[in-house]
Design an enzyme around this catalytic site. Sequence first.
Site, short mmCIF file in Angstrom:
data_model
loop_
_atom_site.label_atom_id
_atom_site.label_comp_id
_atom_site.label_asym_id
_atom_site.label_seq_id
_atom_site.Cartn_x
_atom_site.Cartn_y
_atom_site.Cartn_z
N ASP A 89 0.86 -1.19 0.00
CA ASP A 89 0.00 0.00 0.00
C ASP A 89 0.89 1.24 0.00
O ASP A 89 1.61 1.50 0.96
CB ASP A 89 -0.90 -0.02 1.25
CG ASP A 89 -2.02 1.00 1.17
OD1 ASP A 89 -2.08 1.74 0.17
OD2 ASP A 89 -2.83 1.06 2.12
N ASP B 39 -2.70 2.43 -6.48
CA ASP B 39 -1.58 2.52 -5.53
C ASP B 39 -1.52 1.37 -4.53
O ASP B 39 -0.85 1.48 -3.50
CB ASP B 39 -1.64 3.84 -4.77
CG ASP B 39 -2.87 3.94 -3.87
OD1 ASP B 39 -3.83 3.17 -4.08
OD2 ASP B 39 -2.88 4.79 -2.96
N GLU B 40 -2.19 0.27 -4.81
CA GLU B 40 -2.08 -0.86 -3.90
C GLU B 40 -2.36 -2.17 -4.64
O GLU B 40 -3.07 -2.20 -5.65
CB GLU B 40 -3.03 -0.73 -2.71
CG GLU B 40 -4.49 -0.76 -3.08
CD GLU B 40 -5.39 -0.81 -1.85
OE1 GLU B 40 -5.24 -1.72 -1.02
OE2 GLU B 40 -6.26 0.08 -1.73
#
Length: 411
Positions: free
Chosen positions: A14, A110-111
């Site tokens: 993350d 983004d993860e």
Amino acid sequence: MEHPTSGRIILHVDMNSFYASVEMAYDPSLKGKPLAIAGNVEERKGIIVTCSYEARAKGVKTTMPLWQAKKLCPELIVKKPNFERYRKASRAMFDLLRDYTELVEPVSIDEGYIDLTHYQGIKSLEIAKVIQERLLDELLLPCSIGVAPNKFLAKMASNMKKPLGITVLRKRELSEKLWPLPVHDMHGVGDKTAEKLKTIGVNTIYDLAHGDRAQLKQLLGVNGERLKQRANGVDNRVVNPDSIYDFKSIGHSTTLAKNTTNEAELTEILRKLAHSVAVRMKRKDVLATKIFITIKYANLQSITRSKKLENSIGDVDDIFSVAKQLFFTHWNEDPVRLLGITGQDLVEKDDAMKQLDLFTFEKDAKEEPILSVIEKINQKYGNQFIRRGVKGKKEEDFSSGTSFNKDFLLE
């Protein structure tokens, strides 16, 4: 899709304050300074989309009005979002993760999850450290990583230490690390669900893990049983790179009793169809990111039209509104014989987070200021990259929009 639970090694990576971190990577002079990304930067009513940890230390928070943030932190640096820049950084991030395995499942820009089960004799914690160091050294992007035997526990672990944290969460540690947390802190439990759970005395994850199965099912439907399993550390979902290519839909159509051109009748039929689709979507705990309509005329000619949505929807009024707009835009006013509405590109409601849309963000934040989905809005966006850019190096044209979505693997 399920997977044997024994011996699995799952990482959840993350990225920390992704927008702000990317801006700092592009402009090192911003590093260590209070930085915020906001919509309508020129206007007093602008809303903070995300901010650096230096800004958070001054009390600046996501969804906070820009004027309030500047009052708390006069030296706050405010920038507009640069979506192409963020997508480029995201591509580089996922390419780096694939250096270790092809079993990488992007969850958002983004993860993502990584399955390292096949690494025999190598400590997963060491690999996590190397990944974290490489992301920071090569891309100048900080991240937190959760290491666990399944996706749910890995997700919970990555949230336990930010920024630049690495947390291992084993099933035998549930009573120590997970169960004492408020139930609202559990992934998949939003504000409304937490409020419902409180009505039956479920205030912590421990309470949920030990809750009455029948009572939970009565309160939350199938999601109640699923949440209880998650609270007990049970999650058999695999890390599936191809889940982003899954296309699922829920639709309903009806043949009219008689062909008609009556707008009021057609509108009412669309509303009933929207209601049917909404009920079925609710039953399956999913939201739609695309609405598709079918119109068949008296001469048996059929047309289909669809609209890709900035934000996933499941409410009957939202489905009806989009379908109605599509119908009256494309109907040629000939007598209609059949109408149909379908929700497409479905996402699992537990995981679906509202996508960033600078045109609606402020309205949403005002109407639902405490929703956890809005608090996490800065982490969930981007449609074209995830859908198209995962497997190859081919550059895509992102000029047509700024939203971004993932088709979740439904259980």
